[in-house]
Design an enzyme around this catalytic site. Sequence first.
Site, short mmCIF file in Angstrom:
data_model
loop_
_atom_site.label_atom_id
_atom_site.label_comp_id
_atom_site.label_asym_id
_atom_site.label_seq_id
_atom_site.Cartn_x
_atom_site.Cartn_y
_atom_site.Cartn_z
N ASN A 1 -31.30 -6.70 -66.99
CA ASN A 1 -30.15 -7.61 -67.10
C ASN A 1 -30.61 -9.06 -67.32
O ASN A 1 -29.80 -9.98 -67.28
CB ASN A 1 -29.25 -7.52 -65.85
CG ASN A 1 -29.91 -8.13 -64.62
OD1 ASN A 1 -31.10 -8.43 -64.63
ND2 ASN A 1 -29.14 -8.32 -63.57
N THR B 1 -29.13 -4.94 -55.77
CA THR B 1 -30.02 -4.40 -56.80
C THR B 1 -30.94 -3.33 -56.21
O THR B 1 -31.11 -2.25 -56.78
CB THR B 1 -30.85 -5.54 -57.44
OG1 THR B 1 -29.96 -6.40 -58.14
CG2 THR B 1 -31.90 -5.00 -58.40
N ASN C 1 -28.23 4.55 -58.03
CA ASN C 1 -27.84 4.88 -59.41
C ASN C 1 -28.98 5.56 -60.18
O ASN C 1 -28.75 6.52 -60.92
CB ASN C 1 -27.39 3.61 -60.15
CG ASN C 1 -26.03 3.15 -59.64
OD1 ASN C 1 -25.18 3.97 -59.29
ND2 ASN C 1 -25.83 1.84 -59.55
N LYS D 1 -31.64 12.93 -60.37
CA LYS D 1 -31.13 14.19 -59.80
C LYS D 1 -30.49 15.04 -60.89
O LYS D 1 -30.75 16.25 -60.99
CB LYS D 1 -30.11 13.85 -58.71
CG LYS D 1 -29.43 15.01 -58.06
CD LYS D 1 -28.56 14.48 -56.91
CE LYS D 1 -27.61 15.55 -56.46
NZ LYS D 1 -26.20 15.16 -56.63
N TYR E 1 -34.73 -8.99 -49.56
CA TYR E 1 -35.76 -8.30 -50.36
C TYR E 1 -36.46 -7.23 -49.52
O TYR E 1 -36.49 -6.05 -49.89
CB TYR E 1 -36.77 -9.33 -50.87
CG TYR E 1 -37.85 -8.77 -51.76
CD1 TYR E 1 -37.57 -8.40 -53.07
CD2 TYR E 1 -39.16 -8.65 -51.30
CE1 TYR E 1 -38.58 -7.90 -53.90
CE2 TYR E 1 -40.17 -8.15 -52.12
CZ TYR E 1 -39.87 -7.79 -53.42
OH TYR E 1 -40.87 -7.29 -54.24
N ARG F 1 -44.20 -17.86 -57.80
CA ARG F 1 -45.22 -17.20 -56.99
C ARG F 1 -46.53 -18.01 -57.04
O ARG F 1 -46.73 -18.83 -57.93
CB ARG F 1 -45.43 -15.76 -57.44
CG ARG F 1 -44.34 -14.88 -56.84
CD ARG F 1 -44.42 -13.46 -57.29
NE ARG F 1 -43.78 -13.25 -58.59
CZ ARG F 1 -43.56 -12.06 -59.12
NH1 ARG F 1 -43.91 -10.98 -58.48
NH2 ARG F 1 -42.97 -11.95 -60.30
P1 NAD Z 1 -39.93 -9.82 -62.30
O1 NAD Z 1 -38.93 -10.69 -61.62
O2 NAD Z 1 -40.81 -10.42 -63.33
O3 NAD Z 1 -39.24 -8.54 -62.94
C1 NAD Z 1 -38.08 -7.94 -62.43
C2 NAD Z 1 -37.22 -7.51 -63.59
O4 NAD Z 1 -36.04 -6.85 -63.11
C3 NAD Z 1 -36.75 -8.69 -64.44
O5 NAD Z 1 -36.92 -8.41 -65.80
C4 NAD Z 1 -35.27 -8.82 -64.08
O6 NAD Z 1 -34.49 -9.42 -65.09
C5 NAD Z 1 -34.92 -7.37 -63.80
N1 NAD Z 1 -33.74 -7.22 -62.93
C6 NAD Z 1 -33.48 -7.86 -61.76
N2 NAD Z 1 -32.30 -7.44 -61.26
C7 NAD Z 1 -31.82 -6.51 -62.12
C8 NAD Z 1 -30.64 -5.72 -62.15
N3 NAD Z 1 -29.72 -5.81 -61.18
N4 NAD Z 1 -30.46 -4.88 -63.19
C9 NAD Z 1 -31.38 -4.79 -64.20
N5 NAD Z 1 -32.51 -5.53 -64.21
C10 NAD Z 1 -32.72 -6.37 -63.19
O7 NAD Z 1 -40.81 -9.17 -61.12
P2 NAD Z 1 -42.09 -8.23 -61.20
O8 NAD Z 1 -43.20 -8.94 -60.54
O9 NAD Z 1 -42.26 -7.72 -62.56
O10 NAD Z 1 -41.65 -7.06 -60.23
C11 NAD Z 1 -41.22 -5.79 -60.72
C12 NAD Z 1 -40.98 -4.85 -59.54
O11 NAD Z 1 -42.20 -4.68 -58.81
C13 NAD Z 1 -39.94 -5.35 -58.56
O12 NAD Z 1 -39.17 -4.25 -58.11
C14 NAD Z 1 -40.77 -5.90 -57.42
O13 NAD Z 1 -40.09 -5.83 -56.20
C15 NAD Z 1 -41.98 -4.98 -57.45
N6 NAD Z 1 -43.16 -5.65 -56.87
C16 NAD Z 1 -43.84 -6.62 -57.55
C17 NAD Z 1 -44.93 -7.24 -56.96
C18 NAD Z 1 -45.73 -8.28 -57.68
O14 NAD Z 1 -46.68 -8.83 -57.08
N7 NAD Z 1 -45.50 -8.58 -58.92
C19 NAD Z 1 -45.31 -6.90 -55.65
C20 NAD Z 1 -44.56 -5.93 -54.97
C21 NAD Z 1 -43.50 -5.30 -55.60
N1 UDP Z 2 -47.48 -20.38 -51.70
C1 UDP Z 2 -48.05 -21.65 -51.71
N2 UDP Z 2 -47.72 -22.48 -52.74
C2 UDP Z 2 -46.91 -22.12 -53.75
C3 UDP Z 2 -46.34 -20.81 -53.75
C4 UDP Z 2 -46.65 -19.97 -52.69
O1 UDP Z 2 -48.82 -22.03 -50.81
O2 UDP Z 2 -46.68 -22.95 -54.67
C5 UDP Z 2 -47.85 -19.46 -50.59
C6 UDP Z 2 -46.69 -18.78 -49.91
O3 UDP Z 2 -46.17 -19.58 -48.87
C7 UDP Z 2 -47.34 -17.50 -49.39
C8 UDP Z 2 -48.41 -17.19 -50.46
O4 UDP Z 2 -48.63 -18.41 -51.16
O5 UDP Z 2 -47.99 -17.74 -48.17
C9 UDP Z 2 -47.96 -16.11 -51.44
O6 UDP Z 2 -46.71 -16.48 -51.94
P1 UDP Z 2 -45.96 -15.68 -53.10
O7 UDP Z 2 -44.59 -16.28 -53.22
O8 UDP Z 2 -46.79 -15.61 -54.30
O9 UDP Z 2 -45.86 -14.17 -52.54
P2 UDP Z 2 -45.46 -13.52 -51.13
O10 UDP Z 2 -45.21 -14.58 -50.10
O11 UDP Z 2 -44.21 -12.75 -51.42
O12 UDP Z 2 -46.62 -12.67 -50.78
#
Ligand code: NAD
Ligand code: UDP
Length: 319
Positions: A40, A98, A105, A111, A151, A192
Amino acid sequence: MSTDALKKKRVLVTGGAGFLGSNLCEHLLGLGYEVIALDNFFTGSKSNIDHLSSNKNFELIRHDVTAPFSIEVDEIYNLACPASPPHYQHDPVQTIRTSVLGAINMLDLAKRLKCPILQASTSEVYGDPEVHPQVESYWGNVNPIGIRACYDEGKRAAETIFFDYYRQYNVPIRVIRIFNTYGPKMDPDDGRVVSNFIVQALKGEDITIYGDGSQTRSFQYVDDLIKGMVAMMENKSDFTGPVNLGNPGEFTIGELARKIIDLTGSKSKVVNKDLPKDDPKKRKPDITLAKDRLGWEPLVSLEEGLPKTISYFKSLLRL
Ligand code: NAD
Ligand code: UDP
C-alpha cells in the site's frame, strides 16, 4: 501455455515495495519464480522495484493487507508492516491492524490455497530481554501498553494467529524472528539507526545517538537474511519455527557510530539525544536452531556490509 509456465512457482510477497520485500522479490525472480508484490506504499516505494517492472515474471498490486485479498499462488511471504519505530508509531492503530488483520487475511488465503506462508516476525517479540542472547524458547519482556506495543504486541499476536491456524486448520506456516537488518534499499528517511548514521555522516550532519550509546544491537546484512528466509520457506520438513534469523555480532550504538564515521571519513560530530521510551537495552540472537534446522548462518560481517550500504546511499543521494 508452455510446460515451463505451468511449472513455474508463483510467489506473493506482501510489503514487496519495502526494504526487505524489494530485496526478496529481486532474489526470487533470480531463482526463476513468478513474483507478485503487494503493497500500500505506506513506507515502501515504487522506486525500490522500478527496475523489476520490465521483468515479465513480476507484477505489482496496490492493496492494503487489512482488507481480504484473493489470488492463486504457491507460496506467501507476509512482510507488510512498517518496521522503523518512528514509522510504526506514526499511526499505531494502523500498525496493529496491519499485523493482526494482515495475518488473518493472508492466513485465510493460505488456508484456501493450502500453501505455505511465512511470517516476518521480529526480535521485538523479546521486548527488553532479560535472557541474553535471545533463544526462541524465551517468552520475552514486552510493555503491553507502551509506545512500542503497537508493533511488538501486534507481531506477538500475529505469531499467535499463525500457530492457531497451524493447529486448527493445518496451514503450513513458517515463522521467522528477524533481528536488525540493514543494507541497500533502506529508505534514507526511514529513521532506523544504520540508515540515520550513514546519511548523517555522508551529509556532514550531527550523528544522533539516543541515550549514552551503550545499548547494543546485532546487525545483519540483508543478503544473509534473504537466504535464510528462502531456506525457511523451502524447508522440506514440517519445521514451523519460530526461528531467529540474525547476526550474533553484538555492538553498542556508540561503536556503530564510530565505525560509520571511520568508514565514511566524515567530519560529523556525535550528539546525544533523549533515549526513546522502552528502548531495549540489548539484543543478540542465539542462532543454534537456524544452524541445526536450516543449515543457515550469516556470512557478511558488519565490516563488510557497512561499506556496501554506504556505497548505496552515496549513489542514491548523489554524494
Ligand atoms: P519497510 O517499512 O521498508 O517495508 C514494509 C512494507 O510494507 C512497505 O513497503 C510498506 O509500504 C508495506 N506496508 C505497510 N503496511 C501495509 C499494509 N497495511 N498493506 C500493504 N502493505 C503495507 O520495512 P522492512 O524493514 O522491509 O520490514 C519488512 C518486514 O520485516 C516487516 O514486517 C517488519 O516487521 C519485518 N522486520 C524487519 C526487520 C528489519 O530490521 N528490517 C526486523 C524485524 C522484522
Ligand atoms: N538510535 C540512535 N540514533 C538514531 C536512531 C536510532 O541512537 O538516529 C538507537 C535506538 O534508540 C536504538 C538503536 O539505535 O537503541 C536501534 O534503533 P532502530 O530504530 O534502528 O531499531 P530498534 O530499536 O527497533 O532495534
